[in-house]
Design a protein around this motif. Structure first.
Motif, PDB file in Angstrom:
ATOM      1  N   ALA A   1       4.286  -6.245   5.639  1.00  0.00           N
ATOM      2  CA  ALA A   1       3.565  -5.542   4.422  1.00  0.00           C
ATOM      3  C   ALA A   1       2.317  -5.991   4.131  1.00  0.00           C
ATOM      4  O   ALA A   1       1.400  -5.321   3.860  1.00  0.00           O
ATOM      5  CB  ALA A   1       4.634  -5.579   3.139  1.00  0.00           C
TER       6      ALA A   1
ATOM      7  N   MET B   1       0.337  -7.495   6.490  1.00  0.00           N
ATOM      8  CA  MET B   1      -0.688  -7.577   7.540  1.00  0.00           C
ATOM      9  C   MET B   1      -1.699  -6.166   7.274  1.00  0.00           C
ATOM     10  O   MET B   1      -2.934  -6.664   7.885  1.00  0.00           O
ATOM     11  CB  MET B   1       0.179  -7.061   8.694  1.00  0.00           C
ATOM     12  CG  MET B   1       0.943  -8.210   9.389  1.00  0.00           C
ATOM     13  SD  MET B   1       1.966  -7.895  10.648  1.00  0.00           S
ATOM     14  CE  MET B   1       0.556  -7.345  11.817  1.00  0.00           C
ATOM     15  N   GLU B   2      -1.488  -5.085   7.012  1.00  0.00           N
ATOM     16  CA  GLU B   2      -2.450  -4.239   6.202  1.00  0.00           C
ATOM     17  C   GLU B   2      -3.784  -4.577   5.729  1.00  0.00           C
ATOM     18  O   GLU B   2      -5.015  -4.290   5.930  1.00  0.00           O
ATOM     19  CB  GLU B   2      -1.800  -3.036   5.526  1.00  0.00           C
ATOM     20  CG  GLU B   2      -0.355  -2.367   5.786  1.00  0.00           C
ATOM     21  CD  GLU B   2      -0.267  -1.683   7.017  1.00  0.00           C
ATOM     22  OE1 GLU B   2      -1.276  -0.765   7.166  1.00  0.00           O
ATOM     23  OE2 GLU B   2       0.589  -1.947   7.818  1.00  0.00           O
ATOM     24  N   THR B   3      -3.362  -5.517   4.777  1.00  0.00           N
ATOM     25  CA  THR B   3      -4.695  -5.814   3.961  1.00  0.00           C
ATOM     26  C   THR B   3      -5.036  -7.302   4.100  1.00  0.00           C
ATOM     27  O   THR B   3      -6.185  -7.635   3.876  1.00  0.00           O
ATOM     28  CB  THR B   3      -4.074  -6.121   2.486  1.00  0.00           C
ATOM     29  OG1 THR B   3      -2.980  -6.776   2.163  1.00  0.00           O
ATOM     30  CG2 THR B   3      -3.794  -4.483   1.985  1.00  0.00           C
TER      31      THR B   3
END
Lengths: 200, 200
Positions: B103, B105-107
């Motif tokens: 979760a 990884m996106e940010t």
DNA sequence: TTCATACTTGACAGCATGTCAATTGACAAA
DNA sequence: TTTGTCAATTGACATGCTGTCAAGTATGAA
């Protein structure tokens, strides 16, 4: 009513291009050329906007047309291949909004329900292909209809596509080609006649 | 030095139980029985804490021991099966922290790098199994070593496990059993002698 | 002229992460 | 006993996002 489309279009463009990180409401507003608050006049929450964007995408790309060859297929094997083609070919388009929705699933029930619904539709496509194989008696005896459906559904999941394309660096063409072979080898009973589509 | 362990333990427990939504720094602090600020004395960021938690988990569960049977396997086929057993059996334990990391990884680049590194290790395991098949001349001619590795890696991905367990409702036992069959059918050349482990 | 509708502007509450500064309490060494 | 250090606490605060609210503006129809 025109503003709504502008918003959806802007959202789609940002999500498609969107390499780096999350897309914020402000980004979408800017891109659509309106104020951030105007977004909330059309969509109550970020989740709602994303959900509507996926519907908008379906309209744009006439997603149901893609499935026609699969529904029209004469044999189960043809149907399986056509489905891999149709859905596998559609994934690159859904991936932008899909990624955003999947990221929201952790925190937002609304988004989770919407995305799961859409994925359930894909499952039905998988199930139809498997059942067509079964009907032709070309389904591998290794799996029940349900298990085969689940397995095909997992193989064709957006996450699997993401892994192969982004982690392993496969091209879309290679993805489709390999998934067809994999699906064929996995679900078609040994001895069933070889489909023309699978050549090489 | 004891506080550090308390924090990691608390994080792990929360992530394992963690059904509903994200785990906040405050939650971890409360669980560990310390102040939120004390967390930052030990871990600079949330990402760092999560990364360290996965290492902590590896220590706890002696993850390398799990891979021993795979490394010791005599034949390629045995090695493939042992690897599916080992990694597939470890996924449930990694899933809690893994989900949190994925979760992020996106940010968060830091988190992304760390998680990708760990997944790269899994890929090496896949590659070793595929190469063992190749060496035995039991690798299916349908795939190159690289493609087979990528495919096995995708099959055994955490996301795939998540899909089958949580979306399709499979049990862990069924997951392992089916993945073994799938891996065997996909990667072992037709005609290669049947491994004892695969029996029904 | 008047009224409704769509949009703008700007302020603000809520909530999370991460920072900073001052303080407390324990333990060790002079 | 005094002094210094180290870990932890407390509380305030900056930042950045989503979503809300209130007041103002422009356009077009009655």
């Amino acid at each position: 009513m025109q503003t709504r489309s502008k918003i959806l279009q802007a959202t789609l463009e940002l999500l498609e291009a969107g390499e780096g990180g999350e897309i914020r409401m402000g980004d979408i507003a800017k891109r659509a050329g309106i104020s951030r608050q105007a977004l909330y006049l059309h969509f109550a929450t970020r989740a709602e906007l994303l959900v509507e964007t996926t519907f908008y995408l379906d309209e744009l790309s006439e997603s149901d047309k893609r499935l026609e060859p699969s529904r029209k297929a004469k044999t189960g094997i043809e149907r399986l291949e056509a489905f891999v083609d149709a859905w596998g070919g559609y994934i690159p388009a859904v991936y932008g909004p899909g990624r955003a929705m999947m990221a929201m699933m952790e925190t937002d029930d609304e988004a989770a329900k919407a995305w799961n619904q859409r994925m359930q539709d894909v499952r039905e496509g998988c199930e139809a292909a498997i059942k067509a194989l079964k009907k032709d008696k070309t389904l591998s005896p290794a799996y029940s209809i349900n298990d085969a459906t689940d397995l095909l559904w997992a193989m064709l999941s957006v996450r699997n596509w993401e892994q192969l394309i982004h982690q392993s660096g496969w091209t879309q063409k290679k993805y489709i080609k390999t998934m067809k072979i994999l699906a064929y080898n996995t679900f078609v009973a040994a001895g069933a006649e070889i489909s023309k589509g699978i050549s090489k």
